[in-house]
Design a protein around this motif. Structure first.
Motif: not given
Length: 118
Positions: A46-56, A8-21
């Motif tokens: 931010e969009i690309v890396l955030g998406t990768l982090i979100t989906v793992g 959940l930590f990884r998904i939330v931080f990744g998704l919020v970073w996508v939104l930030h981008g």
């Protein structure tokens, strides 16, 4: 930390970073910037890396690069304004930086494409 809590930590931080981008392109009330500008390139990262982090997927390198981008953002944009993060507006950059550094060290965990692909 339990596996599901970290996921959940990884998904939330990744998704919020996508939104930030996305906000850099006028989505969710942001002020649009030019794609080729420094802020535009930062938004794409931010969009690309955030998406990768979100989906793992490729989580460790993506999170490491994301942590580095936030460190650069803090030192080049926020620190010159003031040394105190609450005065220079840099607390989100610091939080993202260290959250992504933790994710890079910990790995993808469960609920990730990295785990599925072995």
């Amino acid at each position: 930390m339990t596996s599901i809590t970290f996921a959940l930590f990884r998904i939330v931080f990744g998704l919020v970073w996508v939104l930030h981008g996305l906000q850099k392109y006028g989505v969710f009330g942001g002020n649009p910037v030019e794609v080729g500008s420094l802020m535009g390139i930062a938004g794409l990262i931010e969009i690309v890396l955030g998406t990768l982090i979100t989906v793992g997927l490729f989580t460790r390198p993506a999170a490491f690069l994301a942590s580095g981008q936030m460190a650069v953002a803090y030192f080049t944009s926020h620190l010159p304004r003031s040394i105190h993060p609450l005065q220079n507006g840099g607390e989100p950059a610091l939080l993202f930086c260290f959250a992504f550094l933790f994710i890079a060290a910990y790995g993808a965990g469960i609920l990730s494409l990295d785990t599925r692909r072995g």
